[in-house]
Motif scaffolding. Sequence first.
Motif, PDB file in Angstrom:
ATOM      1  N   MET A 179       0.576  -1.288  -0.179  1.00 19.94           N
ATOM      2  CA  MET A 179      -0.001   0.225  -0.280  1.00 19.94           C
ATOM      3  C   MET A 179       0.827   1.176   0.211  1.00 19.94           C
ATOM      4  N   ASN A 180       0.547   2.199  -0.172  1.00 20.56           N
ATOM      5  CA  ASN A 180       0.645   3.456  -0.141  1.00 20.56           C
ATOM      6  C   ASN A 180       1.671   4.161   1.443  1.00 20.56           C
ATOM      7  N   THR A 181       1.173   3.298   2.510  1.00 19.58           N
ATOM      8  CA  THR A 181       1.209   3.405   3.574  1.00 19.58           C
ATOM      9  C   THR A 181       2.920   4.269   3.649  1.00 19.58           C
ATOM     10  N   HIS A 182       3.534   2.993   3.302  1.00 23.34           N
ATOM     11  CA  HIS A 182       5.055   3.301   3.263  1.00 23.34           C
ATOM     12  C   HIS A 182       5.964   4.438   2.641  1.00 23.34           C
ATOM     13  N   TYR A 183       5.553   4.775   1.204  1.00 22.61           N
ATOM     14  CA  TYR A 183       5.566   6.283   0.446  1.00 22.61           C
ATOM     15  C   TYR A 183       5.985   6.776   1.469  1.00 22.61           C
ATOM     16  N   ILE A 184       3.798   7.959   2.176  1.00 26.28           N
ATOM     17  CA  ILE A 184       3.884   8.327   2.267  1.00 26.28           C
ATOM     18  C   ILE A 184       4.677   8.805   3.700  1.00 26.28           C
ATOM     19  N   ARG A 185       4.780   7.843   4.473  1.00 28.43           N
ATOM     20  CA  ARG A 185       6.107   8.639   5.878  1.00 28.43           C
ATOM     21  C   ARG A 185       7.276   8.286   5.324  1.00 28.43           C
ATOM     22  N   MET A 186       7.540   8.079   3.683  1.00 27.00           N
ATOM     23  CA  MET A 186       9.299   8.436   3.260  1.00 27.00           C
ATOM     24  C   MET A 186       8.376  10.091   3.014  1.00 27.00           C
ATOM     25  N   ASN A 187       7.382  11.063   2.543  1.00 30.46           N
ATOM     26  CA  ASN A 187       7.372  11.453   2.390  1.00 30.46           C
ATOM     27  C   ASN A 187       6.933  12.516   3.164  1.00 30.46           C
ATOM     28  N   MET A 188       7.041  12.531   4.230  1.00 29.61           N
ATOM     29  CA  MET A 188       6.444  12.972   5.467  1.00 29.61           C
ATOM     30  C   MET A 188       8.428  13.579   6.451  1.00 29.61           C
ATOM     31  N   LYS A 205       9.978  17.254   6.510  1.00 30.83           N
ATOM     32  CA  LYS A 205      11.098  17.021   8.134  1.00 30.83           C
ATOM     33  C   LYS A 205      11.952  17.642   7.711  1.00 30.83           C
ATOM     34  N   THR A 206      12.780  17.495   6.796  1.00 32.65           N
ATOM     35  CA  THR A 206      14.533  16.891   6.531  1.00 32.65           C
ATOM     36  C   THR A 206      14.249  18.561   6.087  1.00 32.65           C
ATOM     37  N   LEU A 207      13.269  18.672   5.089  1.00 32.43           N
ATOM     38  CA  LEU A 207      12.926  19.484   3.723  1.00 32.43           C
ATOM     39  C   LEU A 207      13.215  21.373   5.003  1.00 32.43           C
ATOM     40  N   ILE A 208      12.076  21.190   5.930  1.00 28.90           N
ATOM     41  CA  ILE A 208      11.217  22.448   6.908  1.00 28.90           C
ATOM     42  C   ILE A 208      12.479  22.119   7.617  1.00 28.90           C
ATOM     43  N   THR A 209      13.744  20.993   8.313  1.00 23.06           N
ATOM     44  CA  THR A 209      14.948  21.407   9.471  1.00 23.06           C
ATOM     45  C   THR A 209      16.332  22.222   8.373  1.00 23.06           C
ATOM     46  N   ILE A 210      16.060  21.803   6.913  1.00 19.92           N
ATOM     47  CA  ILE A 210      17.260  22.410   5.708  1.00 19.92           C
ATOM     48  C   ILE A 210      17.047  24.171   6.295  1.00 19.92           C
ATOM     49  N   SER A 211      15.725  24.187   5.457  1.00 23.69           N
ATOM     50  CA  SER A 211      14.970  25.483   5.388  1.00 23.69           C
ATOM     51  C   SER A 211      14.870  26.631   6.748  1.00 23.69           C
ATOM     52  N   MET A 212      14.866  26.145   7.871  1.00 22.36           N
ATOM     53  CA  MET A 212      14.900  26.606   8.645  1.00 22.36           C
ATOM     54  C   MET A 212      16.855  26.909   8.855  1.00 22.36           C
ATOM     55  N   ALA A 213      17.282  26.104   9.155  1.00 32.68           N
ATOM     56  CA  ALA A 213      18.590  26.216   8.988  1.00 32.68           C
ATOM     57  C   ALA A 213      19.338  27.713   8.214  1.00 32.68           C
TER      58      ALA A 213
END
Length: 126
Positions: free
Chosen positions: A1-10, A14-22
């Motif tokens: 199913m898609n759950t794995h994909y969604i988790r990866m996306n999340m 998070k990584t993206l937000i952390t990078i932009s905040m940094a």
Amino acid sequence: MNTHYIRMNMKNMKTLITISMAACLYMLFTSSINPEREKPMTPSTHYYCEYCGHKFPSVRQLTSATCPRHPDGTNKGHHKLYEGSEKSEYTCKYCGKKFPSIQVMVGGLCVNHPKGSNKGGHAPAL
Ligand SMILES: [Zn+2]
Ligand SMILES: [Zn+2]
């Protein structure tokens, strides 16, 4: 199913937000410790060499560099600070001729030069 994909996306989000905040923090940090970044925006005083008319942003830079028009010879000494103010035109202290800049002035020979007629360049009066 898609759950794995969604988790990866999340996780990616998070990584993206952390990078932009940094990045934001980094920019804030560097702009606060480096006010020179804003210098070109504000009108600042320039410092000119009396011998060659070269323009410097600080006296320290002017006096630490060698001057190609030093009276003792090319690069035989440091630039000398022109102590007069920035003007729209400069007057030669020997002959009174007017020039639009020190650089233009020192490029010409002066008929009233103390070493003799045309034995040296014009020199700016203060
Ligand atoms: Zn110079
Ligand atoms: Zn002159």
